[in-house]
Design a protein around this motif. Structure first.
Motif, mmCIF file in Angstrom:
data_model
loop_
_atom_site.group_PDB
_atom_site.id
_atom_site.type_symbol
_atom_site.label_atom_id
_atom_site.label_comp_id
_atom_site.label_asym_id
_atom_site.label_seq_id
_atom_site.Cartn_x
_atom_site.Cartn_y
_atom_site.Cartn_z
ATOM 1 N N ASP A 43 0.818 -1.324 0.006
ATOM 2 C CA ASP A 43 0.004 -0.052 -0.025
ATOM 3 C C ASP A 43 0.948 1.350 0.000
ATOM 4 O OD1 ASP A 43 -1.723 2.192 0.752
ATOM 5 O OD2 ASP A 43 -2.749 1.174 1.978
ATOM 6 N N ALA A 44 0.834 2.066 -1.116
ATOM 7 C CA ALA A 44 1.804 3.193 -1.201
ATOM 8 C C ALA A 44 1.729 4.211 -0.149
ATOM 9 C CB ALA A 44 1.732 3.741 -2.577
ATOM 10 N N LEU A 45 0.688 4.163 0.339
ATOM 11 C CA LEU A 45 0.356 5.398 1.324
ATOM 12 C C LEU A 45 -0.105 4.867 2.900
ATOM 13 C CD1 LEU A 45 -2.128 7.587 -0.988
ATOM 14 C CD2 LEU A 45 0.337 7.948 -0.169
ATOM 15 N N ALA A 46 0.398 3.641 3.121
ATOM 16 C CA ALA A 46 0.248 3.166 4.224
ATOM 17 C C ALA A 46 1.265 3.414 5.326
ATOM 18 C CB ALA A 46 0.262 1.558 4.136
ATOM 19 N N GLY A 47 2.462 4.016 4.722
ATOM 20 C CA GLY A 47 3.685 4.226 5.709
ATOM 21 C C GLY A 47 3.629 5.279 6.818
ATOM 22 N N ILE A 48 3.914 4.994 8.195
ATOM 23 C CA ILE A 48 3.960 5.727 8.979
ATOM 24 C C ILE A 48 5.350 6.054 9.585
ATOM 25 C CG2 ILE A 48 1.793 4.544 9.823
ATOM 26 C CD1 ILE A 48 3.409 2.895 11.813
ATOM 27 N N ALA A 49 5.480 7.176 10.602
ATOM 28 C CA ALA A 49 6.679 7.426 11.293
ATOM 29 C C ALA A 49 7.436 6.359 12.031
ATOM 30 C CB ALA A 49 6.383 8.634 12.169
ATOM 31 N N GLU A 50 8.765 6.081 11.691
ATOM 32 C CA GLU A 50 9.399 5.304 12.441
ATOM 33 C C GLU A 50 9.311 5.252 14.012
ATOM 34 O OE1 GLU A 50 13.868 2.845 12.315
ATOM 35 O OE2 GLU A 50 13.418 4.275 10.875
ATOM 36 N N ARG A 319 11.651 -3.221 12.396
ATOM 37 C CA ARG A 319 10.835 -2.026 12.566
ATOM 38 C C ARG A 319 10.698 -1.119 11.407
ATOM 39 N NH1 ARG A 319 10.911 1.295 17.142
ATOM 40 N NH2 ARG A 319 12.661 0.096 18.015
ATOM 41 N N GLN A 320 11.816 -0.958 10.658
ATOM 42 C CA GLN A 320 11.434 -0.430 9.350
ATOM 43 C C GLN A 320 10.347 -1.153 8.184
ATOM 44 O OE1 GLN A 320 15.606 -0.276 7.951
ATOM 45 N NE2 GLN A 320 16.146 1.777 8.912
ATOM 46 N N LEU A 321 10.489 -2.424 8.363
ATOM 47 C CA LEU A 321 9.268 -3.138 7.466
ATOM 48 C C LEU A 321 7.990 -2.807 8.069
ATOM 49 C CD1 LEU A 321 11.175 -6.508 6.808
ATOM 50 C CD2 LEU A 321 10.533 -4.671 4.999
ATOM 51 N N MET A 322 7.793 -2.670 9.352
ATOM 52 C CA MET A 322 6.545 -2.265 10.013
ATOM 53 C C MET A 322 6.061 -0.850 9.621
ATOM 54 S SD MET A 322 6.853 -4.189 13.739
ATOM 55 C CE MET A 322 5.462 -3.496 14.653
ATOM 56 N N VAL A 323 7.326 0.067 9.456
ATOM 57 C CA VAL A 323 6.729 1.254 9.097
ATOM 58 C C VAL A 323 6.228 1.410 7.816
ATOM 59 C CG1 VAL A 323 8.050 3.548 8.302
ATOM 60 C CG2 VAL A 323 8.718 2.539 10.295
ATOM 61 N N VAL A 324 6.568 0.896 6.822
ATOM 62 C CA VAL A 324 6.213 0.609 5.534
ATOM 63 C C VAL A 324 4.958 0.243 5.335
ATOM 64 C CG1 VAL A 324 6.661 -0.404 3.162
ATOM 65 C CG2 VAL A 324 8.488 0.391 4.396
ATOM 66 N N LEU A 325 4.720 -1.063 6.144
ATOM 67 C CA LEU A 325 3.318 -1.768 6.379
ATOM 68 C C LEU A 325 2.261 -0.908 6.966
ATOM 69 C CD1 LEU A 325 4.610 -5.279 7.057
ATOM 70 C CD2 LEU A 325 3.485 -4.426 4.761
ATOM 71 N N GLY A 326 2.572 0.095 7.755
ATOM 72 C CA GLY A 326 1.664 1.070 8.399
ATOM 73 C C GLY A 326 1.263 0.320 9.689
#
Length: 364
Positions: A43-50, A319-326
């Motif tokens: 999901d291209a817009l799912a990302g959140i702050a680390e 952690r960074q993969l969780m960022v991308v996955l939102g």
């Protein structure tokens, strides 16, 4: 005359040597790993702050700083004691929990205690898990826990390994009742763990009936103890069992519903090669993910500093993969959309589970 220490020591040294060789062979070739049957829908817009991501996960009544642990490996000889020393140092420096290898050698010969006690000596404040087999009496289990001041006890179940092992057990009928006795009698949480052949819903249901609340499904795809024990046989006549069992992804899909219904925490291990596999397992319902073979290979090949660096890198990348996955928390990963295909999807369908449901969790 051959002593008990020599018998156990030789076997434990063989296990480490063959496990490392197996990992190197797997890395050199092209081998199917069913974690690759699980892909995230981007999901291209799912990302959140680390800074919004928490890796904390609750296991055995304790908050772990990350959903990653060093799983059971070894002990019982001079060499394996040094392996345990390196693993314990890595656990201490990275803050991840660590499980001992089978402590049967210590229970048979107390002189082997230092090869296990080093796990606590080098990691005095960490979360350390003792390990016994399902034949252990309550007294034996308590001795194992006391030796390393364990925070939990892992009971490994390994019928296939025992059958192939030349000197292995041949009667497993008492295992369920013995597991129930240990779960009731011990003052620390009990984790029941397969050794690489998988644990499906019938086993999880039965464990719940026995009072066990934590199960490590430990699926096929990592260190293969049927192959290891077969290499120790004079005629290597059990080669046909090398593909026995179910993978961790297949087991998690099979077990998730019954585990939720019966209050069983699922852990996953077996064939974990990279941080993405950890996140895949978490998305399929694991509370935390254990690694053995890959970490052992790094330790044996490059040393403890390299293992510390590897584990630290994995934690950052999870952690960074969780960022991308939102996904701000570990439980949020089970809300992500994943595509389940290949052999895992076929397994799910044959077990009456629609793999398409996993592709529509965030996007109905």
């Amino acid at each position: 005359m051959t002593t008990v220490s020599q018998v156990y020591g030789s076997r434990k040294d063989d296990h480490v040597r063959l496990a490392v060789e197996q990992h190197h062979q797997r890395g050199a070739g092209v081998e199917v790993n069913q974690f690759d049957d699980v892909r995230f829908v981007h999901d291209a817009l799912a990302g959140i702050a680390e800074s919004a991501v928490s890796l904390t996960t609750e296991v055995a009544g304790t908050d772990w700083a990350a959903p990653l642990y060093i799983n059971a490996m070894t002990g019982g000889s001079t060499r394996t004691g040094e392996v345990n020393r390196g693993l314990a140092i890595a656990a201490r420096q990275t803050g991840v929990p660590i499980a001992s290898g089978s402590m049967s050698a210590f229970l048979a010969d107390p002189d082997l205690a230092p090869t296990y006690r080093v796990l606590r000596d080098e990691n005095p404040d960490g979360f350390v898990v003792a390990n016994v087999n399902a034949n252990a009496t309550v007294d034996m289990a308590k001795r194992a826990v006391d030796l390393i001041a364990a925070d939990a006890l892992q009971i490994h179940i390994n019928t296939i390994q025992e059958i192939v092992m030349p000197e292995g057990d041949r009667d497993f009928s008492h295992w369920p009742s013995q597991i129930g006795k240990l779960a009731e009698a011990l003052d620390v949480p009990v984790i029941v763990k397969e050794v690489g052949f998988g644990m499906t819903r019938s086993a999880v249901r039965r464990l719940a009936d026995l009072g066990v609340t934590i199960a490590d499904v430990s699926g096929r795809g990592g260190t293969n103890f049927a192959t290891i024990e077969n290499a120790r046989r004079p005629h290597q006549d059990f080669a046909y069992l090398r593909d026995w069992g179910q993978s961790a992804p297949a087991c998690l899909i099979d077990d998730q519903a019954i585990a939720g219904q019966r209050g069983v925490t699922l852990l996953a291990s077996g064939g974990v090669r990279q941080p993405l596999d950890v996140v895949r397992a978490l998305a399929l319902g694991a509370r935390a993910v254990g690694v053995s073979g890959y970490f052992l290979s790094v330790l044996e090949g490059e040393g403890v500093d390299a293992l510390v660096s590897t584990i630290a890198d994995w934690i950052v990348q999870i952690r960074q993969l969780m960022v991308v996955l939102g996904a701000p928390t570990v439980p949020d990963l089970v809300k992500t959309d994943v595509l389940v295909s290949g052999q895992v999807a076929e397994f799910a369908r044959l077990r009456g589970i629609d793999p398409g449901d996993y592709a529509r969790r965030a996007t109905p």
